[in-house]
Design an enzyme around this catalytic site. Sequence first.
Site, PDB file in Angstrom:
ATOM      1  CB  SER A  64      40.851  48.230  32.494  1.00 46.86           C
ATOM      2  OG  SER A  64      41.492  48.655  31.340  1.00 46.86           O
ATOM      3  CG  ASP A 278      41.368  51.860  33.323  1.00 46.60           C
ATOM      4  OD1 ASP A 278      41.576  51.664  32.102  1.00 46.60           O
ATOM      5  OD2 ASP A 278      42.085  51.372  34.213  1.00 46.60           O
ATOM      6  CG  ASP A 280      45.061  52.118  31.932  1.00 42.83           C
ATOM      7  OD1 ASP A 280      44.370  51.757  30.958  1.00 42.83           O
ATOM      8  OD2 ASP A 280      45.353  51.374  32.886  1.00 42.83           O
ATOM      9  CB  ALA A 371      51.407  46.072  20.833  1.00 37.47           C
ATOM     10  CG  ASN A 372      47.751  46.994  25.310  1.00 35.85           C
ATOM     11  OD1 ASN A 372      48.324  47.981  25.744  1.00 35.85           O
ATOM     12  ND2 ASN A 372      47.659  45.864  26.004  1.00 35.85           N
ATOM     13  NE  ARG A 495      51.621  36.623  28.144  1.00 36.01           N
ATOM     14  CZ  ARG A 495      50.490  37.277  28.425  1.00 36.01           C
ATOM     15  NH1 ARG A 495      49.630  37.594  27.464  1.00 36.01           N
ATOM     16  NH2 ARG A 495      50.206  37.606  29.658  1.00 36.01           N
ATOM     17  N   PRO A 496      49.862  31.939  28.602  1.00 38.43           N
ATOM     18  CG  PRO A 496      50.313  31.098  30.735  1.00 38.43           C
ATOM     19  CD  PRO A 496      50.955  31.380  29.408  1.00 38.43           C
ATOM     20  CB  SER A 497      45.259  35.534  29.290  1.00 34.77           C
ATOM     21  OG  SER A 497      44.699  36.612  30.001  1.00 34.77           O
TER      22      SER A 497
HETATM   23  C1  GN1 Z   1      48.026  40.912  24.812  1.00 29.69           C
HETATM   24  C2  GN1 Z   1      47.509  41.968  25.713  1.00 29.69           C
HETATM   25  O1  GN1 Z   1      47.103  43.032  25.237  1.00 29.69           O
HETATM   26  N1  GN1 Z   1      47.514  41.693  27.022  1.00 29.69           N
HETATM   27  C3  GN1 Z   1      47.015  42.643  28.020  1.00 29.69           C
HETATM   28  C4  GN1 Z   1      46.210  41.923  29.085  1.00 29.69           C
HETATM   29  O2  GN1 Z   1      47.042  40.985  29.729  1.00 29.69           O
HETATM   30  P1  GN1 Z   1      46.954  39.411  29.526  1.00 29.69           P
HETATM   31  O3  GN1 Z   1      47.892  38.865  30.583  1.00 29.69           O
HETATM   32  O4  GN1 Z   1      47.422  39.156  28.142  1.00 29.69           O
HETATM   33  O5  GN1 Z   1      45.529  39.005  29.700  1.00 29.69           O
HETATM   34  O6  GN1 Z   1      45.762  42.871  30.054  1.00 29.69           O
HETATM   35  C5  GN1 Z   1      46.826  43.518  30.757  1.00 29.69           C
HETATM   36  C6  GN1 Z   1      46.200  44.424  31.802  1.00 29.69           C
HETATM   37  O7  GN1 Z   1      45.416  45.419  31.241  1.00 29.69           O
HETATM   38  C7  GN1 Z   1      47.704  44.292  29.777  1.00 29.69           C
HETATM   39  O8  GN1 Z   1      48.766  44.869  30.472  1.00 29.69           O
HETATM   40  C8  GN1 Z   1      48.204  43.333  28.690  1.00 29.69           C
HETATM   41  O9  GN1 Z   1      48.915  44.023  27.717  1.00 29.69           O
HETATM   42 MG    MG Z   2      42.980  50.215  31.232  1.00 32.09          MG
END
Ligand code: GN1
Ligand code: MG
EC number: 5.4.2.3
Length: 602
Positions: A64, A278, A280, A371-372, A495-497
Amino acid sequence: MDLGAVTKYSALHAKPSGLILQYGTAGFRTKAEHLDHVMFRMGLLAALRSKQTKSTIGVMVTASHNPEEDNGVKLVDPLGEMLAPSWEEHATCLANAEEQDMQRVLIDISEKEAVNLQQDAFVVVGRDTRPSSEKLSQSVIDGVTVLGGEFHDYGLLTTPQLHYMVYCRNTGSRYGKATLEGYYQKLSKAFMELIKQASCSGDEYRSLKVDCANGIGALKLREMEHYFSQGLSVQLFNDGSKGKLNHLCGADFVKSHQKPPQGMEIKSNERCCSFDGDADRIVYYYHDADGHFHLIDGDKIATLISSFLKELLVEIGESLNIGVVQTAYANGSSTRYLEEVMKVPVYCTKTGVKHLHHKAQEFDIGVYFEANGHGTALFSTAVEMKIKQSEQLEEKKRKAAKMLENIIDLFNQAAGDAISDMLVIEAILALKGLTVQQWDALYTDLPNRQLKVQVADRRVISTTNAERQAVTPPGLQETINDLVKKYKLSRAFVRPSGTEDVVRVYAEADSQESADHLACEVSLAVFQLAGGIGERPQPEFKIGHSAAETTCNINNAFGLGTANRHTVLIQCSDSSRSFAKETRALKMTSTVAIHQQLTMIN
Ligand SMILES: CC(=O)N[C@H]1[C@@H](OP(=O)(O)O)O[C@H](CO)[C@@H](O)[C@@H]1O
Ligand SMILES: [Mg+2]
């Protein structure tokens, strides 16, 4: 299962010993050179999942919005959805098994999931444009075939196109034809039908600038463009002919830096959008007459779509329910607008589209967006039934029902899809006669800031209430509560990513300064209470697009007073290094001590 063959072929895709990976929010993602064994094993797993569900399973090779050197893989379940959670666990076990344990893990999964190994398997494979993707998708195919599975390799596809193919194949083509041609025709036909209904003001030749992140979206939009060019002309930028994938461009860059991509010239009030690597995700943006950049993110896209769908339902006179699903990252203004002005129920789920998708399935019409910019709308069979019955309705209602039917066809209900969402948005703007500024003016985003904090082990942070509150480590939530109280219209969470080894911090407040300060203070609390490593979070002032803007930022920082004797971290991209030099001159003449660090954005 021919375990001898599995062992033999597995040795050709050997796992680097000690490497541990997790099937995260979006499958496996890491440096491409570490992924060969994972690909082979995901081929095996996809074949098992296909045998168990007696359906076609998809495997997409992509990372992605990650840098070009990375890659990744995710499995697509029968209705085009993300892989079921129990199988995510199997995926992690299988990917991490050392060579000598592979057979046992495969047998364990087959037994636990009661897989009939005699059953046929069929797997479809797609890949993005990364240099590593072709070879890695071949490793997936090796895995499928060693378990006796058949496959179809679609080659280059956007992620949502692969989801669409899987959905079509498992619904006897009721959803559409499982070919690229089928996808292009279905979407374009629906789009052209909708556009025909737009009351033409005569002067409106619809055109849109599209930043394709130097990714697969460019290839596929080019292939598709002539199907709908009578209704919309698209001008492609960052089409992969020179730039690097996702580098200083694409939806993720635009959203997180809140600035336009490189490589696109924007005139004032021109409608522009960006796909991610990618395709999406999509975000829109424009420059106003004063040259200010305005971002229209997933929240505003969800608002436009849900208000349009709600109006259609009212016109048809149907009491079907409609709900909007967001995550904690949704801007507070969007939630307020949806609930208080539009009177649409809003639900908050954990981050990751699989959570939003499942929640959205609970409604007759469920609109979900992160939001993204990743999201879509789902329609229940009840909606389709009502449309079928609309033949008997009076003319005006029938017209609205027809519009709804076309908009349903235009959405990719298997997954969020930048191309499909772009056409939905363009159709709605045309039908409602809205300019990009009018759309943007629906509500004003609260200023916000997202930061990342490095900690030794991000699992020390656990959350509840759709990730809006921290449960551990002790004291962290109380500290955040106290910090939030200092600002107006404020909110913050951590939050943890699920995709990076960081803790994410989000803050919003009534002004950008407040949002920045709050985000910084919360980052510091995370650093102190959750085992921060490396550099302590610092107040941060980003370099501007121009020397003048940057100087003004620095002056503002001085103006705040609090910046005295603070460390000012200046982030700058390659092209803004010259500005950095100018700010160095500023440093020499100023009375404030600035310890300047140049770090690369991205
Ligand atoms: C704050 C943020 O934009 N987090 C993204 C990111 O996830 P994290 O768990 O925050 O790393 O990648 C994900 C997959 O693409 C997407 O679904 C999500 O929205
Ligand atoms: Mg993507």
